[in-house]
Design a protein around this motif. Structure first.
Motif, PDB file in Angstrom:
ATOM      1  N   SER A 128      27.971 -34.888  12.602  1.00  0.00           N
ATOM      2  CA  SER A 128      27.599 -33.983  13.701  1.00  0.00           C
ATOM      3  C   SER A 128      28.707 -32.990  14.081  1.00  0.00           C
ATOM      4  O   SER A 128      28.423 -31.881  14.516  1.00  0.00           O
ATOM      5  CB  SER A 128      27.160 -34.784  14.930  1.00  0.00           C
ATOM      6  N   ASN A 129      29.981 -33.356  13.901  1.00  0.00           N
ATOM      7  CA  ASN A 129      31.071 -32.430  14.245  1.00  0.00           C
ATOM      8  C   ASN A 129      31.631 -31.680  13.027  1.00  0.00           C
ATOM      9  O   ASN A 129      32.574 -30.907  13.162  1.00  0.00           O
ATOM     10  CB  ASN A 129      32.214 -33.200  14.916  1.00  0.00           C
ATOM     11  N   ASP A 130      31.048 -31.929  11.869  1.00  0.00           N
ATOM     12  CA  ASP A 130      31.627 -31.398  10.628  1.00  0.00           C
ATOM     13  C   ASP A 130      30.888 -30.171  10.088  1.00  0.00           C
ATOM     14  O   ASP A 130      31.271 -29.626   9.060  1.00  0.00           O
ATOM     15  CB  ASP A 130      31.617 -32.486   9.538  1.00  0.00           C
ATOM     16  N   LYS A 175      36.604 -28.024  11.110  1.00  0.00           N
ATOM     17  CA  LYS A 175      36.918 -29.429  11.401  1.00  0.00           C
ATOM     18  C   LYS A 175      36.513 -30.306  10.211  1.00  0.00           C
ATOM     19  O   LYS A 175      37.241 -31.211   9.811  1.00  0.00           O
ATOM     20  CB  LYS A 175      36.168 -29.861  12.670  1.00  0.00           C
TER      21      LYS A 175
END
Length: 217
Positions: free
Chosen positions: A28-30, A210
């Motif tokens: 989800s953050n990548d 990220k």
């Protein structure tokens, strides 16, 4: 042969918000955005199957999957070709083979192509070969593979690639069948990886900074 028609994704295409789709929580953050949703990939693959049947005639085809990134596209494409074999007047016998090429480290093509496997390419002599690839970036890898295959004297070689990247680094190579033409962004998902991650993602997405850092080799 005339250039293959394809879905062209423009440079200013923003894609879709991640929240609109089912994304695995561990990514989800990548990721920045969903670029090509899974349903659109499948619809386009179905049409490519029909174009391939039309373009390669009533010959026995050896479908050669370029691993690892091509395995999802390869499996789905063959499912659509098998459905056409069952449900239309035209029917093509198919056998499958696999070759593994490596030319990336992190998000850069190294320019050096390693062929892993492919010892039995002599089985392609005299055959009609369909190379199934996930993405054409500079085109150097595919040109190398095509020149290797010529040593085995196949009857016909056609290439289908799900994606072709618009990049200034391109050598000008264009496959016979193309799913989508995409801008010069590093995309992952639907078996396209970044250092082996993201193959387990259904949609094609743009990786975030990220994500690049997190999974850097």
């Amino acid at each position: 042969m005339a250039a293959s028609k394809c879905v062209v994704i423009t440079d200013d295409e923003q894609g879709y918000d991640l929240d609109l789709f089912c994304i695995p929580k561990h990514y989800s953050n990548d990721l920045e955005r969903v670029y090509i949703p899974h349903g659109l990939i499948m619809d386009r693959t179905e049409r490519l199957a029909r174009d391939i049947m039309k373009g390669m005639g009533n010959h026995h085809i050896v479908a050669l999957c370029v691993l690892k990134g091509g395995y999802k596209f390869f499996a789905d494409l063959l499912d659509y070709i098998k459905a056409l074999n069952r449900n239309s007047d035209q029917s093509i016998p198919m056998t499958v083979d696999f070759i593994r090429l490596k030319s990336y480290c992190n998000d850069q093509s190294t320019g050096e192509i390693k062929v892993i496997g492919g010892d039995n390419l002599s089985t392609l002599t005299g055959k009609n070969v369909l190379i199934v690839e996930d993405i054409i970036d500079t085109g150097k890898t595919m040109q190398t593979l095509l020149s290797m295959l010529q040593d085995y004297k196949p009857n016909m070689v056609k290439v289908v690639s799900l994606l072709v990247k618009r990049t200034p680094r391109s050598v000008g190579y264009r496959p016979d069948f193309v799913g989508f033409e995409v801008p010069d962004k590093f995309v992952v998902g639907y078996a396209l990886d970044y250092n082996e991650y993201f193959r387990d993602l259904n949609h094609i997405c743009v990786i975030s900074e990220k994500g690049r850092e997190k999974y850097k080799a």
